[in-house]
Design an enzyme around this catalytic site. Sequence first.
Site, PDB file in Angstrom:
ATOM      1  N   TYR A 169       0.827  -1.182   0.041  1.00 57.09           N
ATOM      2  CA  TYR A 169       0.131   0.029  -0.005  1.00 57.09           C
ATOM      3  C   TYR A 169       0.999   1.368  -0.014  1.00 57.09           C
ATOM      4  CZ  TYR A 169      -3.304   3.401   1.632  1.00 57.09           C
ATOM      5  OH  TYR A 169      -4.025   4.632   1.692  1.00 57.09           O
ATOM      6  N   ASP A 204       9.296   2.928  -0.009  1.00 55.07           N
ATOM      7  CA  ASP A 204       8.105   3.485   0.951  1.00 55.07           C
ATOM      8  C   ASP A 204       8.415   2.932   2.268  1.00 55.07           C
ATOM      9  OD1 ASP A 204       5.965   4.220   2.025  1.00 55.07           O
ATOM     10  OD2 ASP A 204       4.633   3.447   0.700  1.00 55.07           O
ATOM     11  N   LYS A 264       4.115   9.103   9.063  1.00 55.39           N
ATOM     12  CA  LYS A 264       3.871   8.429  10.309  1.00 55.39           C
ATOM     13  C   LYS A 264       4.944   8.977  11.379  1.00 55.39           C
ATOM     14  CE  LYS A 264       0.849   5.251   8.500  1.00 55.39           C
ATOM     15  NZ  LYS A 264       0.963   4.158   7.236  1.00 55.39           N
TER      16      LYS A 264
END
Length: 433
Positions: A146, A241, A269
Amino acid sequence: MSNPNTNSKALFERAKAVIPGGVNSPVRAFKSVGCDPIFIEKGLGSKIYDVDGNRYLDMICSWGPLILGHSHPALLENIEAVFSRGTSFGVPTPQEVTMAELIAEAYQSVDMIRMVNSGTEATMSAIRVARGYTNRNKILKFEGCYHGHSDALLVKSGSGTLTYGVPTSPGVPEATVRDTLTGRYNDIEMTRKIFEDNKDEIACVIVEPVAGNMGVIPSTKAFLEALRTLCDEFGAILIFDEVITGFRLDFGGAEAVYEVHPDLVCFGKIIGGGLPVGAYGGKREIMSIISPLGPVYQAGTLSGNPLAMHMGIQTLKYLKVHPEVYVHMENKAIQIETELSAFIESHKLPLTFVRFRGMTCLFFKAGPFNSYDDVKGCDTEKYGEFFRKMLSEGILLPPAQFEGWFLSEAHSMQDIEYLISKTKEVLLTMYAF
Ligand SMILES: *Cc1c(COP(=O)(O)O)cnc(C)c1O
């Protein structure tokens, strides 16, 4: 959980009338675990408290940002002073420089970095830069990874598809994902074939170096090395990522752990310390094509927001001077792994506990787990039952099977022991022997 969820239920009813599904991100609806969401009032350390006064051990930790737990003193330090000086200016602030320096120092591949407001923006922008730099359109991602919800990356594709991507969501035009190729995670041969079939067309490969969105599945070192080699051979950009893994696996992220060096890295995050932040960075030569240095446009009204920078800087500075955080987190994860794996084995349960460094996940299926193909067929019904029973024992697990259990520095050994013993207890009630 001792009190009935009266207040949460009332809030959910109100929310459903004015917010799609009552939530601002789908997983929060608890739909895949078959119950209604709880609404949170506050968090402290490893615990969160809902609006009905119930206390939970938090195994979500905001899906990763809170590596130090809730309301950590290091993050709250000076926050009022920062706030009172003004919350946004739209012109540069010193904190943005400090933030960029901290990330560039931690990551070998990062010479320059751009702050954005979410992980989605980071990956979307990195892809644009890779396409602009290479003058190519196709991108390669891996099924089950994702990378946020931007159009071009919202592709799962049927496994084994080597041709055009298929959009995962209505509203994503086929034309937008036509250039998104999808490979199988950890499958070197398939990846090479995709490159050979698309010679001089692939702008970049984007990969979660440790997948954290199909449960937790680490890539093999050989796979990441192969991606590096293939990108060099075919003139493509390698994008890691690290929105989850960045500053979680280690201070230098997956790049340091695997010793494989990407061209661009995406963050989110943890680097926001709980505020909305993302960033993408990489080699000077590539990052130099971004406006105003170069022609690739990317901008943001609130990018580098001083409050968000403060929370991020405090988090990164703490991690920098307390490398033991990573040792603690891995030790806690090992403790869970050791105990649960032995339990699963001795009771012959159809479950697998996966751990990589401090990242963990309990799959409701026998392993091994190497790619998205392996997570298909997990018993999500059983996971839902497990989730609900754990919740009633005061443990908040991710409300979906395909998410990791997030640990933080705030999780104590008592927390871990409670988690382990309740997990065993609940599993025993679920499987008849
Ligand atoms: C969470 C996540 C994103 C998206 O970040 P948002 O801040 O939710 O937009 C991208 N990539 C990975 C690996 C993630 O886990």
